[in-house]
Design a protein around this motif. Structure first.
Motif, PDB file in Angstrom:
ATOM      1  N   HIS A 437     -11.499   9.473  -3.092  1.00 27.22           N
ATOM      2  CA  HIS A 437     -12.011  10.846  -3.006  1.00 27.22           C
ATOM      3  C   HIS A 437     -10.929  11.853  -2.606  1.00 27.22           C
ATOM      4  CE1 HIS A 437     -16.336   9.896  -3.504  1.00 27.22           C
ATOM      5  NE2 HIS A 437     -15.940   8.711  -3.061  1.00 27.22           N
ATOM      6  N   VAL A 438      -9.669  11.455  -2.698  1.00 26.40           N
ATOM      7  CA  VAL A 438      -8.554  12.346  -2.389  1.00 26.40           C
ATOM      8  C   VAL A 438      -7.791  12.632  -3.678  1.00 26.40           C
ATOM      9  CG1 VAL A 438      -6.428  12.631  -1.045  1.00 26.40           C
ATOM     10  CG2 VAL A 438      -8.352  11.394  -0.060  1.00 26.40           C
ATOM     11  N   LYS A 439      -7.317  13.865  -3.815  1.00 26.06           N
ATOM     12  CA  LYS A 439      -6.574  14.236  -5.016  1.00 26.06           C
ATOM     13  C   LYS A 439      -5.334  13.365  -5.167  1.00 26.06           C
ATOM     14  CE  LYS A 439      -9.004  17.803  -6.487  1.00 26.06           C
ATOM     15  NZ  LYS A 439      -9.610  17.872  -7.818  1.00 26.06           N
ATOM     16  N   SER A 440      -5.111  12.871  -6.381  1.00 23.99           N
ATOM     17  CA  SER A 440      -3.957  12.023  -6.663  1.00 23.99           C
ATOM     18  C   SER A 440      -2.679  12.878  -6.757  1.00 23.99           C
ATOM     19  CB  SER A 440      -4.195  11.299  -7.984  1.00 23.99           C
ATOM     20  OG  SER A 440      -3.228  10.344  -8.237  1.00 23.99           O
ATOM     21  N   ASN A 441      -1.515  12.364  -6.413  1.00 22.47           N
ATOM     22  CA  ASN A 441      -1.233  11.040  -5.868  1.00 22.47           C
ATOM     23  C   ASN A 441      -1.686  10.948  -4.419  1.00 22.47           C
ATOM     24  OD1 ASN A 441       0.086   9.690  -8.060  1.00 22.47           O
ATOM     25  ND2 ASN A 441       1.875  10.963  -7.719  1.00 22.47           N
ATOM     26  N   THR A 442      -2.206   9.782  -4.039  1.00 25.17           N
ATOM     27  CA  THR A 442      -2.885   9.659  -2.756  1.00 25.17           C
ATOM     28  C   THR A 442      -2.367   8.475  -1.955  1.00 25.17           C
ATOM     29  OG1 THR A 442      -4.929  10.538  -3.696  1.00 25.17           O
ATOM     30  CG2 THR A 442      -5.129   9.244  -1.683  1.00 25.17           C
ATOM     31  N   ASN A 460       4.699  12.878  -6.489  1.00 27.18           N
ATOM     32  CA  ASN A 460       5.109  11.474  -6.497  1.00 27.18           C
ATOM     33  C   ASN A 460       4.497  10.770  -5.287  1.00 27.18           C
ATOM     34  OD1 ASN A 460       7.250  11.151  -4.228  1.00 27.18           O
ATOM     35  ND2 ASN A 460       7.882  13.015  -5.313  1.00 27.18           N
ATOM     36  N   ARG A 461       4.287   9.491  -5.442  1.00 25.08           N
ATOM     37  CA  ARG A 461       3.576   8.705  -4.437  1.00 25.08           C
ATOM     38  C   ARG A 461       4.393   8.532  -3.157  1.00 25.08           C
ATOM     39  NH1 ARG A 461      -1.000   6.736  -5.359  1.00 25.08           N
ATOM     40  NH2 ARG A 461      -0.676   7.241  -7.554  1.00 25.08           N
ATOM     41  N   VAL A 462       5.726   8.525  -3.290  1.00 24.36           N
ATOM     42  CA  VAL A 462       6.579   8.406  -2.103  1.00 24.36           C
ATOM     43  C   VAL A 462       6.338   9.587  -1.168  1.00 24.36           C
ATOM     44  CG1 VAL A 462       8.965   8.416  -1.276  1.00 24.36           C
ATOM     45  CG2 VAL A 462       8.342   7.025  -3.252  1.00 24.36           C
ATOM     46  N   ALA A 480      -4.026   0.381   8.315  1.00 23.95           N
ATOM     47  CA  ALA A 480      -4.217  -0.057   6.935  1.00 23.95           C
ATOM     48  C   ALA A 480      -3.906   1.108   6.007  1.00 23.95           C
ATOM     49  CB  ALA A 480      -5.640  -0.541   6.723  1.00 23.95           C
ATOM     50  N   MET A 481      -3.202   0.820   4.935  1.00 21.61           N
ATOM     51  CA  MET A 481      -2.772   1.870   4.006  1.00 21.61           C
ATOM     52  C   MET A 481      -3.444   1.669   2.653  1.00 21.61           C
ATOM     53  SD  MET A 481       1.157   2.716   2.942  1.00 21.61           S
ATOM     54  CE  MET A 481       1.623   2.892   1.230  1.00 21.61           C
ATOM     55  N   GLY A 482      -3.973   2.772   2.085  1.00 22.64           N
ATOM     56  CA  GLY A 482      -4.581   2.730   0.761  1.00 22.64           C
ATOM     57  C   GLY A 482      -3.820   3.596  -0.217  1.00 22.64           C
ATOM     58  N   SER A 483      -3.723   3.131  -1.455  1.00 20.88           N
ATOM     59  CA  SER A 483      -3.087   3.907  -2.520  1.00 20.88           C
ATOM     60  C   SER A 483      -4.012   3.924  -3.725  1.00 20.88           C
ATOM     61  CB  SER A 483      -1.742   3.285  -2.912  1.00 20.88           C
ATOM     62  OG  SER A 483      -1.191   3.941  -4.037  1.00 20.88           O
ATOM     63  N   ASP A 484      -4.259   5.102  -4.290  1.00 22.64           N
ATOM     64  CA  ASP A 484      -5.212   5.203  -5.396  1.00 22.64           C
ATOM     65  C   ASP A 484      -4.699   4.576  -6.684  1.00 22.64           C
ATOM     66  OD1 ASP A 484      -3.305   7.288  -5.602  1.00 22.64           O
ATOM     67  OD2 ASP A 484      -4.642   8.469  -6.861  1.00 22.64           O
ATOM     68  N   ALA A 485      -3.391   4.372  -6.794  1.00 30.24           N
ATOM     69  CA  ALA A 485      -2.813   3.746  -7.981  1.00 30.24           C
ATOM     70  C   ALA A 485      -1.700   2.796  -7.557  1.00 30.24           C
ATOM     71  CB  ALA A 485      -2.289   4.806  -8.944  1.00 30.24           C
ATOM     72  N   PHE A 486      -1.207   2.020  -8.516  1.00 34.73           N
ATOM     73  CA  PHE A 486      -0.209   1.005  -8.163  1.00 34.73           C
ATOM     74  C   PHE A 486       1.118   1.630  -7.748  1.00 34.73           C
ATOM     75  CE2 PHE A 486       0.261   1.060 -12.972  1.00 34.73           C
ATOM     76  CZ  PHE A 486       1.524   1.646 -13.011  1.00 34.73           C
ATOM     77  N   PHE A 487       1.960   0.818  -7.128  1.00 33.24           N
ATOM     78  CA  PHE A 487       3.303   1.235  -6.734  1.00 33.24           C
ATOM     79  C   PHE A 487       4.279   0.854  -7.846  1.00 33.24           C
ATOM     80  CE2 PHE A 487       1.386   0.304  -2.466  1.00 33.24           C
ATOM     81  CZ  PHE A 487       1.330   1.617  -2.038  1.00 33.24           C
ATOM     82  N   ASP A 491       9.776   1.067  -3.029  1.00 31.28           N
ATOM     83  CA  ASP A 491      10.185   2.042  -2.005  1.00 31.28           C
ATOM     84  C   ASP A 491       9.040   2.437  -1.081  1.00 31.28           C
ATOM     85  OD1 ASP A 491       8.910   3.343  -4.080  1.00 31.28           O
ATOM     86  OD2 ASP A 491      10.520   4.784  -4.481  1.00 31.28           O
ATOM     87  N   ASN A 492       7.813   2.535  -1.611  1.00 29.40           N
ATOM     88  CA  ASN A 492       6.668   2.857  -0.756  1.00 29.40           C
ATOM     89  C   ASN A 492       6.436   1.772   0.294  1.00 29.40           C
ATOM     90  OD1 ASN A 492       4.922   5.356  -1.532  1.00 29.40           O
ATOM     91  ND2 ASN A 492       5.582   4.505  -3.496  1.00 29.40           N
TER      92      ASN A 492
END
Length: 537
Positions: A437-442, A460-462, A480-487, A491-492
């Protein structure tokens, strides 16, 4: 040009106020024609009614499917009274003009909303004669008044009272526009229903049936006008169907509704007591707990600075104690944690106690400004899986199926040597659902079932990660860390380790998953793959 109402045809499914309307028309000397159940209703009210079959010379037949589809009806509606060819034809065929049509349509949407509605039931509730009369009358609004809503009855009668039994050109044109909007929405609802029974997920033509629910002060900015339109029939528990409670000194705004929707759709995801604080479409606070009051406190403490002027969404009833806590957020928790003050633009919840409403409205501070919205009990079963997610672009719309994927334990995979603990899985779930529910990149960070860091909408996700780590500060350690898309690169993971992240949830699927997994193993971070991503543009 004013037109005298001498003859009216009344045929309605919704009979609210129709007998009183017809009586007042008769008081102006208007002759009343009617059909079936409406004629019976008017006769029982003591009115003299001319039956439709006595006008057409044909009985109502085929279970009422055929009754008004006749030249003596549509000729009386469509004939131009200032065209000699038309008037000669009307005289030749003994067609009398009809000056007013009062019609509302078979309740198609109400019928298909019933759990036991069959396809045959739906088909039988597709009105044919009604829309035909409405369209004929609306097309000929130069001479004919078309009334399609009980809310219009008094306006018609007031005009007739002021104009010696006549209606004005302006009123007829206004009601004609409303009539074509009605038939367009009606056909859109039928089209949507029939298309839903086909295998074609995206038909060649799509129409949206919506009704204006409110005009707004302005759109996103004061120089833009705006309004809220509600889907014609939608039973899902949602912001679109929520009730705005009275008492606020300020009307709800365009931006409020966007933000409230973002907050409520997130809080709906959780079965445990949950609270969400949203600012500019992104959650700055989100938490779950066995106690809704604790969940709210945790959500607010997620970012007390951003929470100022935000939206509060709750998935449990607001009682007096919770209302007091919310209204005293700054004094209780905010001041000691760096807030300069606090108020909420909107609070949305399933229900409010009477005492809670009194506390919110009367407690000194900002209670008279906050808008309160009540949705009724939240049920995941009410979610409309057939509904489209619609996005507008200049010159068109994009349609997609809604993203209803949540936390799916059966689809999770655990690619790293280190596996998450039971508590970490609880936090990973919250991180994953919030990231959706957060705008990408998230990037989202969760600790103790509380959102502690968010990186939203970066190119960028970084950078999203760095923002989340900065926001969380020391609270990032062990989170705990969540990412809406893959890495796409490791570097992340390296940055996460530097911040002290303990575990990560992400979709997986990158060409460099092996490198990302290896880096997580090297740095002692547990990782979970969901197999699905949650881009939100």
């Amino acid at each position: 040009m004013n037109v005298k109402i001498k003859r009216a045809l009344i045929s309605v499914s919704d009979k609210t106020g129709v007998a009183e309307f017809a009586k007042k028309l008769a008081g102006f000397g208007v002759e009343i024609i009617s059909t079936g159940g409406t004629a019976k209703c008017l006769s029982e009210a003591g009115l003299d009614v001319i039956s439709i079959d006595s006008v057409t010379g044909f009985p109502e037949m085929m279970n009422g499917r055929v009754k008004t589809l006749h030249p003596k009806i549509h000729g009386g509606l469509l004939g131009l009274r200032d065209n000699k060819e038309h008037t000669d034809a009307m005289e030749q065929h003994d067609i009398t003009p009809i000056d007013l049509v009062c019609v509302n349509l078979y309740p198609f949407e109400q019928t298909i909303a019933k759990s036991d509605c069959t396809f045959a039931d739906a088909i039988e509730n597709i009105d044919i004669g009604g829309p035909s009369m409405v369209r004929s009358a609306a097309k000929n609004n130069k001479f004919v008044t078309v009334v399609t809503d009980p809310a219009h009855y008094e306006e018609v009668l007031s005009e007739m009272q002021a104009n010696d039994g006549c209606t004005t050109t302006q009123l007829r044109a206004k009601f004609a526009a409303a009539a074509f909007s009605l038939t367009a929405n009606y056909d859109a609802a039928i089209s949507k229903y029939l298309n839903s029974k086909q295998s074609n997920e995206f038909p060649d033509r799509v129409s949206l049936a919506m009704t204006k629910a409110a005009e707004l002060r302005y759109g996103e900015n004061p120089h833009q006008s705006g309004a809220f339109y509600r889907l014609a029939k939608k039973d899902e528990v949602s912001v679109g169907n929520a009730r705005v409670l009275p008492g606020s000194t300020t009307d709800i705004s365009f931006n409020n509704l966007l933000d409230v929707n973002a907050a409520f759709e997130l809080v709906k995801e959780f079965t445990r007591p949950a609270a969400v604080v949203v600012k500019h479409l992104n959650p700055c606070g989100c938490a779950v707990d066995d106690d809704i009051k604790v969940a709210y406190e945790k959500a607010y403490l997620g970012d007390v600075v951003s929470a100022f002027g935000g939206i509060i969404a709750l998935n449990r009833k607001v009682d007096a104690e919770l209302a007091t806590i919310i209204m005293e957020s700054y004094a209780r928790f905010g001041k000691a944690n760096g807030a300069s003050g606090f108020f909420a633009e909107v609070i949305i919840a399933p229900e409010y106690d009477k005492e809670a409403l009194e506390i919110i409205r009367t407690l000194k501070g900002w209670g008279e400004r906050v808008r309160l919205m009540e949705t009724g009990p939240i049920s995941r079963d009410s979610i409309d899986t057939s509904e489209y997610d619609v996005r507008c672009i200049v010159g068109g719309m994009l349609l997609q199926k809604r993203d209803l994927a949540g936390w799916e334990p059966e689809n999770l995979t655990y690619p790293t040597k280190l596996k998450p603990t039971e508590q970490q899985l609880i936090d990973l779930e919250l991180a994953w659902i919030t990231a959706k529910h957060v705008k990408s990149n998230t990037i989202t960070l969760v600790s103790g079932s509380k959102l502690v860091g968010v990186g939203a909408g970066q190119m960028n996700r970084v950078e999203s990660g760095l923002i989340a780590f900065k926001m969380a500060g020391e609270k990032a350690k062990g989170s705990a860390m969540g990412s809406d898309a893959f890495f796409p690169f490791p570097d992340n993971i390296e940055n996460a380790a530097k911040a002290g992240i303990a575990c990560i949830v992400q979709p997986g699927g990158s060409k460099k998953d092996d490198e990302v997994i290896a880096k997580a193993d090297e740095l002692g971070i547990a990782m979970v793959f969901t197999g699905k991503r949650h881009f939100k543009h």
